[in-house]
Design a protein around this motif. Sequence first.
Motif, PDB file in Angstrom:
ATOM      1  N   THR A 156       0.813  -1.217   0.000  1.00 19.74           N
ATOM      2  CA  THR A 156       0.000   0.000   0.000  1.00 19.74           C
ATOM      3  C   THR A 156       0.847   1.268   0.000  1.00 19.74           C
ATOM      4  O   THR A 156       0.306   2.375   0.068  1.00 19.74           O
ATOM      5  CB  THR A 156      -0.935   0.013   1.220  1.00 19.74           C
ATOM      6  N   LEU A 157       2.156   1.131  -0.061  1.00 18.71           N
ATOM      7  CA  LEU A 157       3.090   2.251  -0.235  1.00 18.71           C
ATOM      8  C   LEU A 157       3.141   3.205   0.952  1.00 18.71           C
ATOM      9  O   LEU A 157       3.552   4.352   0.803  1.00 18.71           O
ATOM     10  CB  LEU A 157       2.718   3.058  -1.497  1.00 18.71           C
ATOM     11  N   TRP A 182       4.487   8.890  -2.815  1.00 17.97           N
ATOM     12  CA  TRP A 182       3.055   8.615  -2.700  1.00 17.97           C
ATOM     13  C   TRP A 182       2.419   9.560  -1.679  1.00 17.97           C
ATOM     14  O   TRP A 182       1.295  10.025  -1.867  1.00 17.97           O
ATOM     15  CB  TRP A 182       2.838   7.156  -2.314  1.00 17.97           C
ATOM     16  N   LEU A 183       3.132   9.872  -0.617  1.00 21.47           N
ATOM     17  CA  LEU A 183       2.634  10.854   0.347  1.00 21.47           C
ATOM     18  C   LEU A 183       2.464  12.216  -0.308  1.00 21.47           C
ATOM     19  O   LEU A 183       1.484  12.928  -0.055  1.00 21.47           O
ATOM     20  CB  LEU A 183       3.586  10.949   1.539  1.00 21.47           C
ATOM     21  N   ALA A 184       3.414  12.598  -1.168  1.00 21.88           N
ATOM     22  CA  ALA A 184       3.294  13.873  -1.880  1.00 21.88           C
ATOM     23  C   ALA A 184       2.084  13.866  -2.800  1.00 21.88           C
ATOM     24  O   ALA A 184       1.378  14.883  -2.927  1.00 21.88           O
ATOM     25  CB  ALA A 184       4.571  14.140  -2.685  1.00 21.88           C
ATOM     26  N   VAL A 228      20.902  13.050   6.628  1.00 24.32           N
ATOM     27  CA  VAL A 228      20.902  11.900   7.536  1.00 24.32           C
ATOM     28  C   VAL A 228      20.231  12.208   8.871  1.00 24.32           C
ATOM     29  O   VAL A 228      20.290  11.394   9.782  1.00 24.32           O
ATOM     30  CB  VAL A 228      22.344  11.411   7.783  1.00 24.32           C
ATOM     31  N   ILE A 229      19.605  13.362   8.996  1.00 24.98           N
ATOM     32  CA  ILE A 229      18.943  13.699  10.248  1.00 24.98           C
ATOM     33  C   ILE A 229      17.571  13.022  10.300  1.00 24.98           C
ATOM     34  O   ILE A 229      17.080  12.494   9.299  1.00 24.98           O
ATOM     35  CB  ILE A 229      18.785  15.230  10.391  1.00 24.98           C
ATOM     36  N   ALA A 230      16.946  13.041  11.484  1.00 28.50           N
ATOM     37  CA  ALA A 230      15.609  12.463  11.622  1.00 28.50           C
ATOM     38  C   ALA A 230      14.627  13.189  10.712  1.00 28.50           C
ATOM     39  O   ALA A 230      14.673  14.411  10.564  1.00 28.50           O
ATOM     40  CB  ALA A 230      15.153  12.560  13.079  1.00 28.50           C
ATOM     41  N   TRP A 231      13.759  12.414  10.074  1.00 31.76           N
ATOM     42  CA  TRP A 231      12.740  12.908   9.151  1.00 31.76           C
ATOM     43  C   TRP A 231      13.345  13.601   7.930  1.00 31.76           C
ATOM     44  O   TRP A 231      12.688  14.411   7.275  1.00 31.76           O
ATOM     45  CB  TRP A 231      11.759  13.861   9.843  1.00 31.76           C
ATOM     46  N   SER A 232      14.583  13.266   7.603  1.00 31.04           N
ATOM     47  CA  SER A 232      15.195  13.884   6.428  1.00 31.04           C
ATOM     48  C   SER A 232      14.466  13.472   5.146  1.00 31.04           C
ATOM     49  O   SER A 232      14.444  14.229   4.176  1.00 31.04           O
ATOM     50  CB  SER A 232      16.671  13.510   6.335  1.00 31.04           C
ATOM     51  N   TRP A 233      13.871  12.273   5.139  1.00 31.81           N
ATOM     52  CA  TRP A 233      13.130  11.859   3.949  1.00 31.81           C
ATOM     53  C   TRP A 233      11.952  12.794   3.698  1.00 31.81           C
ATOM     54  O   TRP A 233      11.622  13.109   2.544  1.00 31.81           O
ATOM     55  CB  TRP A 233      12.644  10.410   4.096  1.00 31.81           C
ATOM     56  N   LEU A 234      11.330  13.283   4.784  1.00 27.37           N
ATOM     57  CA  LEU A 234      10.208  14.206   4.629  1.00 27.37           C
ATOM     58  C   LEU A 234      10.690  15.562   4.138  1.00 27.37           C
ATOM     59  O   LEU A 234      10.024  16.218   3.313  1.00 27.37           O
ATOM     60  CB  LEU A 234       9.480  14.347   5.971  1.00 27.37           C
ATOM     61  N   LEU A 235      11.861  15.976   4.611  1.00 22.66           N
ATOM     62  CA  LEU A 235      12.453  17.219   4.113  1.00 22.66           C
ATOM     63  C   LEU A 235      12.775  17.097   2.633  1.00 22.66           C
ATOM     64  O   LEU A 235      12.522  18.034   1.857  1.00 22.66           O
ATOM     65  CB  LEU A 235      13.729  17.527   4.905  1.00 22.66           C
ATOM     66  N   ARG A 236      13.285  15.963   2.217  1.00 24.40           N
ATOM     67  CA  ARG A 236      13.671  15.788   0.818  1.00 24.40           C
ATOM     68  C   ARG A 236      12.465  15.839  -0.111  1.00 24.40           C
ATOM     69  O   ARG A 236      12.467  16.566  -1.106  1.00 24.40           O
ATOM     70  CB  ARG A 236      14.425  14.461   0.638  1.00 24.40           C
ATOM     71  N   ILE A 237      11.441  15.075   0.182  1.00 26.22           N
ATOM     72  CA  ILE A 237      10.287  15.067  -0.707  1.00 26.22           C
ATOM     73  C   ILE A 237       9.523  16.383  -0.622  1.00 26.22           C
ATOM     74  O   ILE A 237       9.076  16.918  -1.636  1.00 26.22           O
ATOM     75  CB  ILE A 237       9.359  13.862  -0.406  1.00 26.22           C
TER      76      ILE A 237
END
Length: 457
Positions: A156-157, A182-184, A228-237
């Motif tokens: 379900t991504l 998918w969140l975006a 590499v910080i926490a929630w960096s994936w959210l910052l990137r997208i």
Amino acid sequence: MSTPARAIRPRGESPSGTGPAATGEIRSLTGLRAVAATWVVLYHFSFTPGVGYDGYWEPLRPVIRAGATGVDLFFVLSGFVITLTYLERVGRTPSVRQAGTFLWARICRIWPVYAVVTAVYGAWLVAKATQVTDGNVAYQTVQPVLDVGNFLLQFTLVQLWWHPASGGESWMGSAWSISAEWLAYVAFPLVALLLWRIRNAPLVLLGATAVAVMVPLGYTTYVHGGPVIAWSWLLRIGAAFVAGALTCLVVRRIRRTPRVEQAAASCALAATGAVAVGLWWGDWRGIDNDHSAFGGIVVVFFPVLVGALALSRTGLSGLLSRDALVHGGRISFGLYLVHIPVFEVFWTLMGWWPKIAVGTSLWALLLVPVLLSTFVLAHLAHVFVEEPARLRLRRLWPQQQRPAVVPVRAAATLAGPRLPGPRVDTPLAVASAQGRAARSADATAPVPDRRAGWLSA
């Protein structure tokens, strides 16, 4: 390719060669997707045991070392093309139906091949788990959990959404970005409401903001050698997708004259040069071979590069518009998905079979075929899974029938005052209107969706 409408020219050019095709595909950006995907693939291939930065690889070290940054380029491209394709439909007249239609179109595009690769690779991990004794079934620092619950999360991504770190949450290490994108997509119907209301803001302000939102990501890379910080994936997208969307707001309002095209071509070359310098600096700073990607600071130039390529047809844009690169862009989603499973299977067999262990003749002979096999598999996935499945799924939720569209220039003359929106004399507006006119010829056919390819890595 994605519609039976015969008026569509598949090569991406009008009959006279003076503007975009009716599909509205911007071939240079499709070609850029191929470059970004190859960048990520080479980065991951560099982790193959025994393959180091020597010989032919050494001159490419500054580029390969920062290969993970190709994901951020994909995110910028995604924000651009999603905004280009769907802003007017989703932002002008927001509704639950429009939002649902948009999300279904995205599912049709990214889910089929993702589901196939996830299922096949998941079966490999389960089989491998019965053969290893140390619990390391995947080449990740944090090992994925192989159970039914996590299988459903993968399918379900949403496996990444509530975790501060991206490592170990996806069975395929690279699939974190699919979950992030998918969140975006889920958020885009709300984002489009804001984008629609600021679309006529000063161009300088929109362009400056597009670059500015990438600065926090660039700064994080500058300090830590990567996001590499926490929630960096959210910052990137979040940063990259918004930057791409704002870049689209700028480009769609600029009339493409010969002077503009020349300036845009020069700007694209300058942005590419800036990226090259940034990658060289990052390699120099991270010379200790700890795989730190300080070169990722170049993300601040990505909105400029994407916007410049969208406005030009010569120079770098012309190169990226070549048929081979455009096809590479169209299969880039499959390439991004299949390369990690292929590499990890090869790495595992290297440890299990002494005949292909590091340093053997057979190992050296297999390196290039293994790398090239990812492109072959990506092509097969595109032809036999991605496109057929997308067309079949789109028929389950057909687009709302649209009336025939009067040619855009005539419509602008007959309709009186122009509604708020992109300038009718911009190439992106013309392409969008032509695409709607072609689709109206067969309202039951799936809507062409090539412009809004997956654009994720």
